[in-house]
Design an enzyme around this catalytic site. Structure first.
Site: not given
Ligand code: UDP
Length: 318
Positions: A10, A35-36, A56-57, A107, A150, A154
């Site tokens: 990104g 999006t990156g 994908d995190v 984690g 969003y 966050k």
């Protein structure tokens, strides 16, 4: 250090990767390219201090070898409803990156006894009723509003980060990032700087939304990255605003872009945003000044001049 950066392809993740590599660290980059953009890290191919995983995190992630720090920057971030890469059009992914992605990264931090740094945002203040925004202001966010996917992701991410710090003793930091601009922004993401600078370089009128009286405070990316890296090294666990405190109306911002680029096509007023567009935004950066000895050094004119070559090359004008 060996540092995992999510969202490494990104705008911010790629600049962070460059700076940390230049400082002698190893970087493990992760991105799912929703999006990156691979172009943002293409220059790192062949760098033996940089490895990259397309992941994908928000799914379980495994990182081979030791990890000393994790910087969680993966998320859509543009609020523009017209943009394919904005969070209006990626609402579930946005909530998963903020919630499940943050959980996975915490984690890993816990398992490796590593530092965790969360990329949070001025959006957690919503349409702020306190001005300028200090870190102890709790914000004005509608949980079912159009920006909530969003903002609330966050806000949850910040809460989860503090829970891991308080309950599991993980060494965490939270940066609240205000509007930032520079090379490698997505020209199509619909945000103010990409839209207006692109229009100016093409000799078109600049689209100012509403009456242009809403304010923002724009920070050049190198300043932001320097502040974030100082925070990474710090022992500060409470959120820290990083942004440029020079506030201006969007109309003034557009006029500055026309002046700097020499665009003569002027301004056109359009009604493109909902009433939830935050009316004022300006960081109070006293905490960053005191704790990190940081403040921005690049003014708007210089920052835009440094950004123009990238935009020209993307537009085929170079
Ligand atoms: N904006 C504008 N014209 C554009 C794009 C954005 O006037 O072509 C305004 C938008 O309404 C907002 C401000 O610029 O008030 C900043 O928008 P951006 O999308 O960059 O991010 P935000 O600060 O809203 O998260």
């Amino acid at each position: 250090m060996r540092i995992l950066i999510t969202g490494a392809a990104g705008f911010l993740g790629s600049h962070l990767s460059d700076k940390l590599l230049a400082d002698g660290h190893e970087v493990i980059g992760m991105d799912n390219f929703v999006t990156g953009n691979p172009d943002n890290i293409a220059h790192l191919a062949g760098n033996d201090k940089f490895i990259f995983f397309k992941r994908d995190v928000s799914n379980y992630i495994f990182v081979p070898g030791k990890v000393d720090a994790i910087m969680h920057f993966a998320s859509p971030a543009s609020p523009n409803p017209q943009s394919k890469s904005g969070y209006f059009n990626l609402p579930i992914q946005t909530m998963k990156a903020g919630a499940l992605g943050t959980h996975n990264c915490l984690g890993i931090a816990r398992a490796h006894n590593a530092k965790f740094l969360l990329a949070s945002t001025s959006e957690i203040y919503g349409d702020p009723l306190v001005h300028p925004q200090t870190e102890d202001y709790a914000g004005n966010v509608d949980p079912v509003g159009t920006r909530a996917v969003y903002d609330e992701a966050k806000r949850f991410a910040e809460s989860l980060t503090m829970a891991y710090h308080r309950f599991h003793n993980v060494n965490t930091s939270i940066v609240r990032i205000f509007n930032t601009y520079g090379p490698r922004m997505d020209l199509e993401d619909g945000r103010a700087l990409p839209n207006l600078l692109k229009q100016a370089l093409l000799g078109q009128p600049l689209t100012v939304y509403g009456d242009g009286g809403q304010t923002r405070s724009f920070c050049y990316v190198d300043d932001l990255v320097n502040g974030i890296i100082k925070l990474l090294y710090s022992k500060e666990h409470l959120p820290v605003n990083i942004g440029n405190p020079v506030e201006m109306t969007i109309l003034q911002f557009a006029e500055a872009i026309n002046r700097i680029t020499g665009n003569k096509a002027g301004i056109t007023y359009v009604d493109a945003r909902s009433s939830r567009d935050p009316q004022r935004r300006q960081p109070n950066i006293e905490r960053a000044k005191q704790i990190l000895n940081w403040e921005p050094a690049v003014d708007l004119e210089e920052g835009i001049r440094r950004t123009i070559p990238f935009f020209k090359s993307k537009l085929g004008l170079a």
